[in-house]
Scaffold this motif. Structure first.
Motif, PDB file in Angstrom:
ATOM      1  N   HIS A 148       0.834  -1.210   0.000  1.00 21.49           N
ATOM      2  CA  HIS A 148       0.000   0.000   0.000  1.00 21.49           C
ATOM      3  C   HIS A 148       0.869   1.260   0.000  1.00 21.49           C
ATOM      4  O   HIS A 148       0.506   2.263  -0.627  1.00 21.49           O
ATOM      5  N   HIS A 149       1.988   1.216   0.699  1.00 17.78           N
ATOM      6  CA  HIS A 149       2.904   2.361   0.681  1.00 17.78           C
ATOM      7  C   HIS A 149       3.408   2.601  -0.728  1.00 17.78           C
ATOM      8  O   HIS A 149       3.439   3.746  -1.208  1.00 17.78           O
ATOM      9  N   SER A 150       3.776   1.547  -1.420  1.00 23.13           N
ATOM     10  CA  SER A 150       4.256   1.680  -2.793  1.00 23.13           C
ATOM     11  C   SER A 150       3.171   2.259  -3.699  1.00 23.13           C
ATOM     12  O   SER A 150       3.438   3.141  -4.535  1.00 23.13           O
ATOM     13  N   THR A 151       1.942   1.770  -3.522  1.00 25.85           N
ATOM     14  CA  THR A 151       0.825   2.291  -4.317  1.00 25.85           C
ATOM     15  C   THR A 151       0.628   3.780  -4.087  1.00 25.85           C
ATOM     16  O   THR A 151       0.458   4.561  -5.033  1.00 25.85           O
ATOM     17  N   LEU A 152       0.676   4.198  -2.838  1.00 31.34           N
ATOM     18  CA  LEU A 152       0.418   5.603  -2.516  1.00 31.34           C
ATOM     19  C   LEU A 152       1.562   6.510  -2.941  1.00 31.34           C
ATOM     20  O   LEU A 152       1.327   7.659  -3.349  1.00 31.34           O
ATOM     21  N   ILE A 153       2.798   6.033  -2.872  1.00 30.27           N
ATOM     22  CA  ILE A 153       3.913   6.830  -3.388  1.00 30.27           C
ATOM     23  C   ILE A 153       3.721   7.058  -4.887  1.00 30.27           C
ATOM     24  O   ILE A 153       3.938   8.174  -5.400  1.00 30.27           O
ATOM     25  N   PHE A 222       3.337   6.254   8.994  1.00 30.66           N
ATOM     26  CA  PHE A 222       2.218   5.366   9.275  1.00 30.66           C
ATOM     27  C   PHE A 222       2.548   3.927   8.903  1.00 30.66           C
ATOM     28  O   PHE A 222       2.426   3.011   9.732  1.00 30.66           O
ATOM     29  N   PHE A 223       2.959   3.705   7.663  1.00 30.87           N
ATOM     30  CA  PHE A 223       3.234   2.337   7.231  1.00 30.87           C
ATOM     31  C   PHE A 223       4.497   1.783   7.880  1.00 30.87           C
ATOM     32  O   PHE A 223       4.660   0.564   7.986  1.00 30.87           O
ATOM     33  N   GLY A 224       5.370   2.673   8.347  1.00 28.87           N
ATOM     34  CA  GLY A 224       6.573   2.234   9.049  1.00 28.87           C
ATOM     35  C   GLY A 224       6.268   1.550  10.367  1.00 28.87           C
ATOM     36  O   GLY A 224       7.117   0.824  10.905  1.00 28.87           O
TER      37      GLY A 224
END
Length: 290
Positions: A148-153, A222-224
């Motif tokens: 999800h982090h990759s998607t949002l970046i 957050f994702f961290g």
């Protein structure tokens, strides 16, 4: 339920058929689930300025265009008409950003109509057809957090390539959608970005770099929590550096690493960053109580 007064005119205009229920009441708007023919959508009713907890900070409104010079002069003077025009500009900023970003393929709810301070748009849903949860209400595995982090970046990059910086991006204004189905429908699963009245023009707002860095840092932090290795990434500075040099595209590969060039410290800028961080922390705490 009985339509609220602000939605009654939309019922009379035939833009919505029935009001199902209130979905939420946030810092700048109330959101209702409504029926439009065979479709379920949401109606966002913007609160009046004196009823909002989110103030129209000058950082966000810098260089925003208004429809004519009379409006601009009135807004500058702070007259009653000027305040009305400022309020209209604040509301239309989200509408304009949504249309612009939807056209660019960004994962935002498609807007359908904007009428008398009410925005009609797609209802983002979960696997059961209910309103999708915000990220802050979901726990993730490390694998899902990284995905999800990759998607949002990638979405931040797509937004920036479309000339827009969200300005208030965090786990509180990203929904986790799930649309049952195959093909294009199934492709809508995943994070969807919402709440864009504070969106700024990347090229026309001097505060855009700081806001972009803050947006990306919020995602990292957050994702961290679920994938600690993300805490060491520096996508924000990398993305803005590529944008500044004209090298950023939707397909530009990113590394998450960035080596800043050495320069003299601007003490006033450092102090401003500290003040902004404090204000952001206070705003985040306020959102958690809504």
């Amino acid at each position: 339920m009985k339509p609220p007064p602000r939605l009654q005119s939309l019922v009379e205009e035939g833009l919505i058929d029935t009001v199902v229920r209130q979905l939420m009441s946030g810092k700048e708007a109330m959101v209702f689930v409504v029926r439009c023919g065979d479709e379920t959508r949401c109606a966002k009713i913007y609160k009046e300025a004196n009823n909002r907890s989110f103030r129209q900070a000058v950082d966000y409104t810098e260089n925003r265009k208004v429809k004519n010079s009379r409006s601009a002069r009135a807004m500058a003077k702070g007259s009653r008409f000027g305040r009305q025009e400022q309020e209209a500009a604040w509301q239309s900023a989200e509408v304009d950003a949504l249309y612009r970003l939807a056209a660019a393929g960004v994962r935002v709810p498609p807007p359908y109509n904007f009428h008398e301070g009410v925005l009609l748009m797609e209802l983002v849903t979960d696997a059961h057809g209910d309103a999708a949860p915000r990220l802050n209400d979901v726990a993730f595995t490390p694998e899902d957090a990284r995905a999800h982090h990759s998607t949002l970046i990638a979405e931040v990059v797509r937004m920036l390539c479309a000339g827009v910086v969200h300005g208030d991006l965090s786990e509180f204004n990203i929904l986790l959608a799930h649309t049952p189905g195959e093909g294009d429908e199934a492709g809508r699963d995943g994070p969807v970005i919402i709440d864009l009245p504070q969106a700024v023009d990347a090229a026309g707002n001097n505060h855009a770099p700081r806001m972009l860095l803050r947006d990306v840092a919020n995602l990292r932090d957050f994702f961290g929590q679920f994938a600690p290795e993300l805490l060491a990434t520096q996508y924000g500075p990398e993305i803005w550096s590529l944008y500044q040099t004209g090298l950023l595209t939707n397909d530009t590969p990113l590394t998450g690493r960035f080596t800043p060039q050495k320069h003299d410290v601007d003490l006033s800028s450092v102090m401003r960053e500290i003040d902004d961080a404090r204000a952001e922390d206070a705003a985040r705490r306020l959102r958690m109580t809504v």
